[in-house]
Motif scaffolding. Structure first.
Motif, mmCIF file in Angstrom:
data_model
loop_
_atom_site.group_PDB
_atom_site.id
_atom_site.type_symbol
_atom_site.label_atom_id
_atom_site.label_comp_id
_atom_site.label_asym_id
_atom_site.label_seq_id
_atom_site.Cartn_x
_atom_site.Cartn_y
_atom_site.Cartn_z
ATOM 1 N N SER A 33 30.160 31.751 49.646
ATOM 2 C CA SER A 33 29.975 32.716 48.572
ATOM 3 C C SER A 33 30.726 32.286 47.317
ATOM 4 N N SER A 34 30.236 32.747 46.167
ATOM 5 C CA SER A 34 30.903 32.466 44.907
ATOM 6 C C SER A 34 32.147 33.345 44.799
ATOM 7 N N ILE A 35 33.290 32.718 44.615
ATOM 8 C CA ILE A 35 34.561 33.421 44.566
ATOM 9 C C ILE A 35 35.176 33.190 43.193
ATOM 10 N N GLU A 36 35.559 34.284 42.515
ATOM 11 C CA GLU A 36 36.181 34.141 41.204
ATOM 12 C C GLU A 36 37.619 33.652 41.329
ATOM 13 N N PRO A 37 38.079 32.831 40.386
ATOM 14 C CA PRO A 37 39.484 32.434 40.378
ATOM 15 C C PRO A 37 40.358 33.681 40.259
ATOM 16 N N ARG A 38 41.553 33.645 40.839
ATOM 17 C CA ARG A 38 42.417 34.816 40.774
ATOM 18 C C ARG A 38 43.871 34.457 40.986
ATOM 19 N N ASN A 39 44.729 35.382 40.613
ATOM 20 C CA ASN A 39 46.154 35.261 40.876
ATOM 21 C C ASN A 39 46.685 36.652 41.214
ATOM 22 N N GLY A 40 47.853 36.704 41.839
ATOM 23 C CA GLY A 40 48.459 37.986 42.200
ATOM 24 C C GLY A 40 47.800 38.662 43.387
ATOM 25 N N HIS A 41 47.016 37.945 44.154
ATOM 26 C CA HIS A 41 46.298 38.463 45.319
ATOM 27 C C HIS A 41 47.153 38.288 46.570
ATOM 28 N N ILE A 98 42.054 36.207 55.235
ATOM 29 C CA ILE A 98 41.509 37.315 54.446
ATOM 30 C C ILE A 98 42.312 37.431 53.160
ATOM 31 N N VAL A 99 41.594 37.440 52.037
ATOM 32 C CA VAL A 99 42.201 37.551 50.711
ATOM 33 C C VAL A 99 41.804 38.907 50.139
ATOM 34 N N TYR A 100 42.788 39.593 49.528
ATOM 35 C CA TYR A 100 42.482 40.878 48.888
ATOM 36 C C TYR A 100 43.023 40.895 47.462
ATOM 37 N N GLY A 101 42.213 41.458 46.569
ATOM 38 C CA GLY A 101 42.649 41.823 45.228
ATOM 39 C C GLY A 101 42.995 40.670 44.324
ATOM 40 N N GLY A 102 43.924 40.950 43.412
ATOM 41 C CA GLY A 102 44.338 39.985 42.419
ATOM 42 C C GLY A 102 43.693 40.244 41.075
ATOM 43 N N GLU A 103 43.972 39.355 40.168
ATOM 44 C CA GLU A 103 43.497 39.451 38.789
ATOM 45 C C GLU A 103 42.658 38.220 38.486
ATOM 46 N N THR A 104 41.544 38.413 37.780
ATOM 47 C CA THR A 104 40.671 37.283 37.489
ATOM 48 C C THR A 104 40.523 36.985 36.015
ATOM 49 N N SER A 105 41.114 37.745 35.151
ATOM 50 C CA SER A 105 40.939 37.558 33.718
ATOM 51 C C SER A 105 41.602 36.281 33.234
ATOM 52 N N THR A 106 40.934 35.608 32.317
ATOM 53 C CA THR A 106 41.569 34.483 31.637
ATOM 54 C C THR A 106 41.766 34.788 30.163
ATOM 55 N N ASN A 107 41.387 35.986 29.729
ATOM 56 C CA ASN A 107 41.514 36.309 28.307
ATOM 57 C C ASN A 107 42.426 37.506 28.055
ATOM 58 N N GLY A 108 43.227 37.894 29.043
ATOM 59 C CA GLY A 108 44.190 38.961 28.837
ATOM 60 C C GLY A 108 43.677 40.365 29.088
ATOM 61 N N THR A 109 42.429 40.516 29.506
ATOM 62 C CA THR A 109 41.916 41.864 29.764
ATOM 63 C C THR A 109 42.245 42.352 31.162
ATOM 64 N N ASN A 110 42.770 41.479 32.012
ATOM 65 C CA ASN A 110 43.289 41.822 33.334
ATOM 66 C C ASN A 110 42.348 42.573 34.272
ATOM 67 N N PRO A 111 41.103 42.137 34.476
ATOM 68 C CA PRO A 111 40.302 42.840 35.473
ATOM 69 C C PRO A 111 40.841 42.592 36.873
ATOM 70 N N MET A 112 41.198 43.677 37.542
ATOM 71 C CA MET A 112 41.695 43.590 38.914
ATOM 72 C C MET A 112 40.506 43.570 39.858
#
Length: 158
Positions: free
Chosen positions: A52-60, A71-85
């Protein structure tokens, strides 16, 4: 006590913060996601792994199940400062190195979280605390990893 790479394509990854790690039974440490300290660049979780296509993330968070899935849960994927969790549950099969994204009901599900902790207890992944945008949570959330269902109690630690 030596460094090696199980997937040669990942040798040049320069990620140094906000990643998740899992220790496999054979002693291999798997680093998942993260970002460079100097910026918001995120590690692409899917650029070398089929599935599956997985978005880059941090804080997960990441945990290893008894079956050997990560199993990976959550995190943040924004690269422009909008912080979509993210509130998705991602599963990495460590036998095939393929990602999947199980269909899980939102009943009893946590909000999208960043900076939370996770642990495995029997067949349950337990998420604790974390934040979403500017809200900090002090709740505990439980995922039954056998049935991929969010639950409110643990009936057995099998």
């Amino acid at each position: 006590m030596t460094w090696s790479t199980i997937l040669p394509q990942l040798q040049n990854v320069d990620i140094s913060t906000d990643y998740a790690t899992v220790l496999l039974p054979d002693g291999v440490i798997v680093y998942i996601g993260g970002r460079a300290v100097a910026g918001v660049a995120r590690s692409d979780l899917n650029h070398t792994i089929d599935g599956s296509s997985i978005e880059p993330r941090n804080g997960h968070s990441a945990v290893l199940t008894k079956r050997g899935d990560i199993i990976v849960y959550g995190g943040e994927t924004s690269t422009n400062g909008t912080n979509p969790m993210q509130s998705d549950v991602l599963v990495l099969d460590t036998n095939t190195w393929e990602w999947s994204n199980p269909n899980i009901s939102s009943i009893n599900a946590p909000p999208p979280l960043l900076g939370h902790s996770a642990a495995i207890y029997g067949n349950y992944m337990i998420l604790a605390f974390g934040q979403a945008s500017s809200t900090h949570y002090n709740n505990i959330y439980i995922l039954d990893v056998e049935h991929y269902t969010w639950v409110t109690t643990i009936t057995s630690a099998n």
